[in-house]
Scaffold this active site. Sequence first.
Site, PDB file in Angstrom:
ATOM      1  N   ARG A  54       0.817  -1.054   0.086  1.00 30.96           N
ATOM      2  CA  ARG A  54       0.553   0.211   0.377  1.00 30.96           C
ATOM      3  C   ARG A  54       1.318   0.794  -0.132  1.00 30.96           C
ATOM      4  NH1 ARG A  54      -3.019  -3.813   1.983  1.00 30.96           N
ATOM      5  NH2 ARG A  54      -1.221  -4.180   2.360  1.00 30.96           N
ATOM      6  N   THR A  55       1.608   1.310   0.801  1.00 31.59           N
ATOM      7  CA  THR A  55       1.932   2.300   1.451  1.00 31.59           C
ATOM      8  C   THR A  55       3.311   2.944  -0.327  1.00 31.59           C
ATOM      9  OG1 THR A  55       2.235   1.846   3.389  1.00 31.59           O
ATOM     10  CG2 THR A  55       3.501   3.673   2.646  1.00 31.59           C
ATOM     11  N   LYS A  83      26.076  -3.337  -0.643  1.00 31.91           N
ATOM     12  CA  LYS A  83      27.387  -3.692  -0.599  1.00 31.91           C
ATOM     13  C   LYS A  83      27.893  -2.910   0.716  1.00 31.91           C
ATOM     14  CE  LYS A  83      28.126  -2.952  -5.694  1.00 31.91           C
ATOM     15  NZ  LYS A  83      27.775  -1.515  -6.973  1.00 31.91           N
ATOM     16  N   ARG A 104      10.575   4.003   3.439  1.00 26.54           N
ATOM     17  CA  ARG A 104      10.635   3.059   4.683  1.00 26.54           C
ATOM     18  C   ARG A 104      12.354   2.301   5.341  1.00 26.54           C
ATOM     19  NH1 ARG A 104       5.925  -0.814   5.005  1.00 26.54           N
ATOM     20  NH2 ARG A 104       4.831   1.613   5.464  1.00 26.54           N
ATOM     21  N   HIS A 132       4.933   5.804  11.728  1.00 20.29           N
ATOM     22  CA  HIS A 132       3.950   6.344  10.168  1.00 20.29           C
ATOM     23  C   HIS A 132       3.585   7.249  10.046  1.00 20.29           C
ATOM     24  CE1 HIS A 132       3.352   4.088   6.425  1.00 20.29           C
ATOM     25  NE2 HIS A 132       3.059   3.389   6.920  1.00 20.29           N
TER      26      HIS A 132
HETATM   27  C1  NCD Z   1       1.653  -0.774   8.353  1.00 21.42           C
HETATM   28  C2  NCD Z   1       2.680  -0.311   8.414  1.00 21.42           C
HETATM   29  O1  NCD Z   1       3.632  -0.665   7.671  1.00 21.42           O
HETATM   30  O2  NCD Z   1       3.054  -0.439   9.540  1.00 21.42           O
HETATM   31  N1  NCD Z   1       0.540  -1.059   6.793  1.00 21.42           N
HETATM   32  C3  NCD Z   1       0.615   0.419   6.423  1.00 21.42           C
HETATM   33  O3  NCD Z   1       1.721   1.130   5.686  1.00 21.42           O
HETATM   34  N2  NCD Z   1      -0.662   0.035   5.367  1.00 21.42           N
HETATM   35  C4  NCD Z   1       0.485  -2.101   9.395  1.00 21.42           C
HETATM   36  C5  NCD Z   1       0.886  -3.047   9.273  1.00 21.42           C
HETATM   37  O4  NCD Z   1       2.324  -3.481   8.369  1.00 21.42           O
HETATM   38  O5  NCD Z   1       0.576  -4.237  10.599  1.00 21.42           O
END
Ligand code: NCD
Length: 307
Positions: A54-55, A83, A104, A132
């Site tokens: 999703r993200t 590396k 991320r 997040h």
């Molecule tokens: C979440 C995350 O990555 O923290 N997902 C997201 O970004 N929509 C929630 C999860 O992984 O449980």
Amino acid sequence: MIKGKHLIEPTDLTLEELDLLFDLALAIESNPKDYLSELNGYLLASLFYEPSTRTRFSFEAAMLRLGGQVIGFSEPNSSSVSKGESVADTIRTVACYADIAVMRHPKEGAPKLASKHSPIPIINAGDGGHQHPTQTLTDLLTIRSLKGSIHKNVVGFCGDLKFGRTVHSLVKAMARYDDMTFVFVSPPELAMPAHIKDSLGSHKIIEVNNLEDVIDQIDILYMTRIQRERFFNEEEYLRLKSYFVLTKDKLSTAKNDMIVMHPLPRVDEIHPNVDEDPRAVYFQQAQYGMYVRMALILKLLKGDAHA
Ligand code: NCD
């Protein structure tokens, strides 16, 4: 002024900046065609050191729908990270090519470290069990749109409150609104960390181990997945994984206008028979996520100089 800022913590933007951002996200949702070429010639770097659907897709879709382009990696082994390159060096290099970067990382604090070395805006797309912030923007926009206001709600958080970064971020952001009641529902082993509860000031906190005891009081129910990848031992995960499963029957005592949210991906914690209930808004929430990310990228790159 939001232009050129980094977004590392959910509270990096003021409440006023958030409102303007949400207004823009809704304007884009109503007339997406008006924004199709806003970011022609701009490039977003998408640096995902940890899996995501999703993200990552919502950021990439957001940039492409604004007319911009995307470079990046979705798994660090395909980049110089394998590396042994440091986050600081990666970002210094990426900044030579791109106008904005999304990161991320499994390590808490990595996007913040990157921002210290970066001449371009850095957006934290999730760092370990820490924060997040763009999921939080998604969640706040969903609540503002579907409940009318973020203030004065009874918000239930259910599941893995110890490792879940989405709940840590959202609770921190919600503490800035008036008269909230936070209801934390988890097994004792996965309770909300003390430092987060301590930061809630005069807001009311209720902590229970069982959702059935409190579901009738809740306005917004935020379900979460047990975060398998952050457990030290698989047996403990298997013991807790189906601790609470929301079903159609369990919703029978909930308010008619309660909404059920989930950042997704879901595993066992919401039975598919809940999906047809009008209170289940998690897929709508995912769609708000793309619009709010479009608004965010646009504001960070152009300030208020957009359509
Ligand atoms: C979440 C995350 O990555 O923290 N997902 C997201 O970004 N929509 C929630 C999860 O992984 O449980």
